[in-house]
Design a protein around this motif. Structure first.
Motif, PDB file in Angstrom:
ATOM      1  N   LEU A  43       0.825  -1.208   0.000  1.00 45.89           N
ATOM      2  CA  LEU A  43       0.000   0.000   0.000  1.00 45.89           C
ATOM      3  C   LEU A  43       0.861   1.260   0.000  1.00 45.89           C
ATOM      4  N   LEU A  44       1.949   1.230   0.775  1.00 52.03           N
ATOM      5  CA  LEU A  44       2.840   2.393   0.805  1.00 52.03           C
ATOM      6  C   LEU A  44       3.463   2.642  -0.566  1.00 52.03           C
ATOM      7  N   LEU A  53       8.107 -12.301  20.830  1.00 55.58           N
ATOM      8  CA  LEU A  53       8.333 -12.230  19.386  1.00 55.58           C
ATOM      9  C   LEU A  53       7.010 -12.073  18.634  1.00 55.58           C
ATOM     10  N   LYS A  54       6.016 -12.845  19.052  1.00 52.66           N
ATOM     11  CA  LYS A  54       4.709 -12.766  18.394  1.00 52.66           C
ATOM     12  C   LYS A  54       4.074 -11.398  18.618  1.00 52.66           C
ATOM     13  N   GLN A  55       4.233 -10.868  19.815  1.00 48.72           N
ATOM     14  CA  GLN A  55       3.656  -9.558  20.136  1.00 48.72           C
ATOM     15  C   GLN A  55       4.288  -8.460  19.287  1.00 48.72           C
ATOM     16  N   LYS A  56       5.610  -8.522  19.129  1.00 53.66           N
ATOM     17  CA  LYS A  56       6.299  -7.501  18.327  1.00 53.66           C
ATOM     18  C   LYS A  56       5.824  -7.542  16.876  1.00 53.66           C
ATOM     19  N   VAL A  57       5.659  -8.754  16.365  1.00 56.04           N
ATOM     20  CA  VAL A  57       5.194  -8.893  14.982  1.00 56.04           C
ATOM     21  C   VAL A  57       3.795  -8.308  14.826  1.00 56.04           C
ATOM     22  N   ASN A  58       2.932  -8.569  15.806  1.00 54.49           N
ATOM     23  CA  ASN A  58       1.545  -8.099  15.723  1.00 54.49           C
ATOM     24  C   ASN A  58       1.426  -6.584  15.845  1.00 54.49           C
ATOM     25  N   TRP A  59       2.417  -5.939  16.436  1.00 58.58           N
ATOM     26  CA  TRP A  59       2.371  -4.480  16.586  1.00 58.58           C
ATOM     27  C   TRP A  59       2.735  -3.743  15.304  1.00 58.58           C
ATOM     28  N   LEU A  60       3.493  -4.380  14.437  1.00 57.62           N
ATOM     29  CA  LEU A  60       4.029  -3.664  13.284  1.00 57.62           C
ATOM     30  C   LEU A  60       2.945  -3.256  12.291  1.00 57.62           C
ATOM     31  N   GLN A  61       2.003  -4.159  12.038  1.00 58.15           N
ATOM     32  CA  GLN A  61       0.990  -3.857  11.026  1.00 58.15           C
ATOM     33  C   GLN A  61       0.131  -2.647  11.400  1.00 58.15           C
ATOM     34  N   PRO A  62      -0.383  -2.548  12.636  1.00 58.58           N
ATOM     35  CA  PRO A  62      -1.146  -1.337  12.986  1.00 58.58           C
ATOM     36  C   PRO A  62      -0.336  -0.052  12.847  1.00 58.58           C
ATOM     37  N   LEU A  63       0.944  -0.102  13.205  1.00 55.32           N
ATOM     38  CA  LEU A  63       1.775   1.097  13.073  1.00 55.32           C
ATOM     39  C   LEU A  63       1.904   1.521  11.612  1.00 55.32           C
ATOM     40  N   LEU A  64       2.074   0.534  10.733  1.00 53.82           N
ATOM     41  CA  LEU A  64       2.180   0.857   9.310  1.00 53.82           C
ATOM     42  C   LEU A  64       0.860   1.401   8.767  1.00 53.82           C
ATOM     43  N   PHE A  65      -0.257   0.848   9.233  1.00 58.07           N
ATOM     44  CA  PHE A  65      -1.553   1.345   8.769  1.00 58.07           C
ATOM     45  C   PHE A  65      -1.820   2.764   9.273  1.00 58.07           C
ATOM     46  N   THR A  79       2.653  25.904   1.405  1.00 56.03           N
ATOM     47  CA  THR A  79       3.049  24.494   1.314  1.00 56.03           C
ATOM     48  C   THR A  79       1.850  23.608   1.623  1.00 56.03           C
ATOM     49  N   SER A  80       1.630  22.603   0.803  1.00 49.70           N
ATOM     50  CA  SER A  80       0.497  21.703   1.018  1.00 49.70           C
ATOM     51  C   SER A  80       0.771  20.803   2.220  1.00 49.70           C
ATOM     52  N   PRO A  81      -0.302  20.281   2.855  1.00 50.88           N
ATOM     53  CA  PRO A  81      -0.103  19.363   3.993  1.00 50.88           C
ATOM     54  C   PRO A  81       0.750  18.153   3.635  1.00 50.88           C
ATOM     55  N   LEU A  82       0.586  17.658   2.408  1.00 52.94           N
ATOM     56  CA  LEU A  82       1.369  16.492   2.002  1.00 52.94           C
ATOM     57  C   LEU A  82       2.849  16.837   1.903  1.00 52.94           C
ATOM     58  N   GLN A  83       3.135  17.985   1.308  1.00 54.80           N
ATOM     59  CA  GLN A  83       4.535  18.409   1.217  1.00 54.80           C
ATOM     60  C   GLN A  83       5.128  18.643   2.600  1.00 54.80           C
ATOM     61  N   LEU A  84       4.319  19.256   3.473  1.00 54.73           N
ATOM     62  CA  LEU A  84       4.783  19.505   4.842  1.00 54.73           C
ATOM     63  C   LEU A  84       5.073  18.187   5.560  1.00 54.73           C
ATOM     64  N   PHE A  85       4.178  17.217   5.357  1.00 54.03           N
ATOM     65  CA  PHE A  85       4.362  15.906   6.000  1.00 54.03           C
ATOM     66  C   PHE A  85       5.661  15.256   5.542  1.00 54.03           C
ATOM     67  N   PHE A  86       5.898  15.267   4.233  1.00 60.21           N
ATOM     68  CA  PHE A  86       7.104  14.619   3.721  1.00 60.21           C
ATOM     69  C   PHE A  86       8.366  15.376   4.123  1.00 60.21           C
ATOM     70  N   ARG A  87       8.262  16.688   4.229  1.00 68.06           N
ATOM     71  CA  ARG A  87       9.427  17.453   4.690  1.00 68.06           C
ATOM     72  C   ARG A  87       9.760  17.117   6.143  1.00 68.06           C
ATOM     73  N   VAL A  88       8.703  17.060   6.963  1.00 69.20           N
ATOM     74  CA  VAL A  88       8.918  16.709   8.375  1.00 69.20           C
ATOM     75  C   VAL A  88       9.472  15.295   8.491  1.00 69.20           C
ATOM     76  N   MET A  89       8.863  14.363   7.749  1.00 71.40           N
ATOM     77  CA  MET A  89       9.329  12.977   7.799  1.00 71.40           C
ATOM     78  C   MET A  89      10.752  12.852   7.272  1.00 71.40           C
ATOM     79  N   LEU A 142       0.516   5.004   9.681  1.00 70.61           N
ATOM     80  CA  LEU A 142       1.318   5.829   8.767  1.00 70.61           C
ATOM     81  C   LEU A 142       0.600   6.012   7.431  1.00 70.61           C
ATOM     82  N   ILE A 143       0.012   4.935   6.927  1.00 73.35           N
ATOM     83  CA  ILE A 143      -0.730   5.018   5.662  1.00 73.35           C
ATOM     84  C   ILE A 143      -1.922   5.963   5.807  1.00 73.35           C
ATOM     85  N   GLY A 144      -2.617   5.865   6.938  1.00 75.44           N
ATOM     86  CA  GLY A 144      -3.763   6.747   7.175  1.00 75.44           C
ATOM     87  C   GLY A 144      -3.360   8.212   7.191  1.00 75.44           C
ATOM     88  N   ILE A 145      -2.232   8.516   7.826  1.00 74.89           N
ATOM     89  CA  ILE A 145      -1.754   9.907   7.873  1.00 74.89           C
ATOM     90  C   ILE A 145      -1.438  10.412   6.463  1.00 74.89           C
TER      91      ILE A 145
END
Length: 333
Positions: free
Chosen positions: A115-116, A295-307, A144-154, A309-312
């Motif tokens: 998706l990214l 290990l399982k917990q760490k794996v399960n946390w990654l997907q929500p964090l990525l989503f 500056t557009s919000p998208l440009q601002l976001f990418f500059r900050v990131m 980021l995608i939402g932002i």
């Protein structure tokens, strides 16, 4: 010439060798059988056999063919005091779990990463074709557009974080091994999992030694025969030095990040050797389960964090399109 092996092969090699040894095969017989199962690794297995025929133990023979150093250290300790088959099975099972978690990690992040990439391509197309068209409706707006601002900050954040991390790792890598590991245990997100892994290795080795009737003094003598680069040997040397300076064993165990608190309680009880072996073995099983859970917990946390980021990114994209149109409509009215 050293033959390169894969993580998958290393895992299957330890599991099969452990099973063969537990089923009554000698080490030489087991290695002679293995080319049947691993025909593509005949050269590598032959190099290991050559080392054994030259009088080396299994661990040095594996080290000579670039087997992972942390696994060689575990094998060497067990090989010196027996129960090699069980050790290889445990190590193979642990490696298999790590591989499983790695595959789960790839599966979890594959869709968000797709998706990214898709969003990146879409935003690139919008930047080239859509945003210039929108800008024509309101040419006086140069904000500056919000998208440009976001990418500059990131972008700024990534550059600064990358620079700081590079400096940190440069300094971290120059520290002694035990200090590096102790510092790694404090890392965010993965530090506790690393600590659980090393504590499990320590408990497993200790339980193996106790099950073979070795007391603490005999274990100390055993570590002197291991490679000095092993983290376990350096840990025992550090403990010995601290005790010689006047500290007690239990006090040093309480202060060390490598020793789980439960181990101190077990040793403080002063149980007979056989009972202590059972208790430490149980602690190793508990720590093993804890490691899997983390290990399982760490794996399960990654997907929500990525989503998130995608939402932002999606929100910033919408704002970048709608705000100029809103300003244009406002100007017309």
């Amino acid at each position: 010439m050293k033959t390169k092996t894969t993580v998958q092969f290393n895992t299957e090699f330890m599991l099969l060798l452990g099973r063969l040894l537990q089923n009554g095969f000698s080490l030489q017989q087991a290695l002679e059988f293995m080319p049947i199962v691993f025909p593509t690794q005949k050269q590598w297995l032959h190099q290991v056999q050559t080392g054994l025929e030259a009088g080396k133990r299994l661990a040095p023979s594996l080290a000579a063919v670039s087997f992972p150093a942390h696994l060689v250290a575990q094998i060497e300790l067990t090989e010196l005091q027996g129960n090699l088959g069980e050790c290889l099975l445990h190590l193979g099972q642990l490696q298999r779990i790590q591989q499983k978690r790695r595959r789960e990690l790839v599966g979890v992040i594959a869709y968000p990463c797709f998706l990214l990439l898709f969003l990146g391509a879409l935003i690139g197309m919008m930047q080239i074709y859509l945003f210039p068209e929108i800008a024509q409706f309101n040419p006086t707006t140069s904000a500056t557009s919000p998208l440009q601002l976001f990418f500059r900050v990131m972008g700024t954040f990534v550059i600064m974080a990358g620079a700081l991390i590079s400096v940190y790792f440069f300094r971290w890598h120059r520290r002694p091994l035990l200090q590096r590991l102790a510092a790694a245990f404090r890392w965010p997100f993965i530090g506790k999992t690393l600590q659980a892994y090393y504590q499990y290795c320590l408990l497993f080795d200790l339980a193996t030694c106790l099950n073979n009737g070795l007391n603490l003094a005999e274990m100390h003598q055993l570590t002197h025969r291991l490679a000095k680069t092993s983290w376990l040997v350096q840990l025992m040397q550090q403990l010995e030095t601290a005790v010689q300076k006047g500290g007690t064993l239990l006090a040093n165990l309480a202060d060390g990040v490598f020793y789980p608190p439960e181990l101190q309680l077990v040793l403080a009880k002063g149980s007979p050797l056989q009972q202590m072996a059972k208790e430490v073995d149980l602690l190793a099983v508990i720590k093993y389960d804890e490691l899997q859970r983390q290990l399982k917990q760490k794996v399960n946390w990654l997907q929500p964090l990525l989503f998130i980021l995608i939402g932002i990114i999606i929100i910033c994209t919408y704002l970048s399109i709608l705000l100029p149109l809103y300003h244009t409509m406002e100007g017309i009215s």
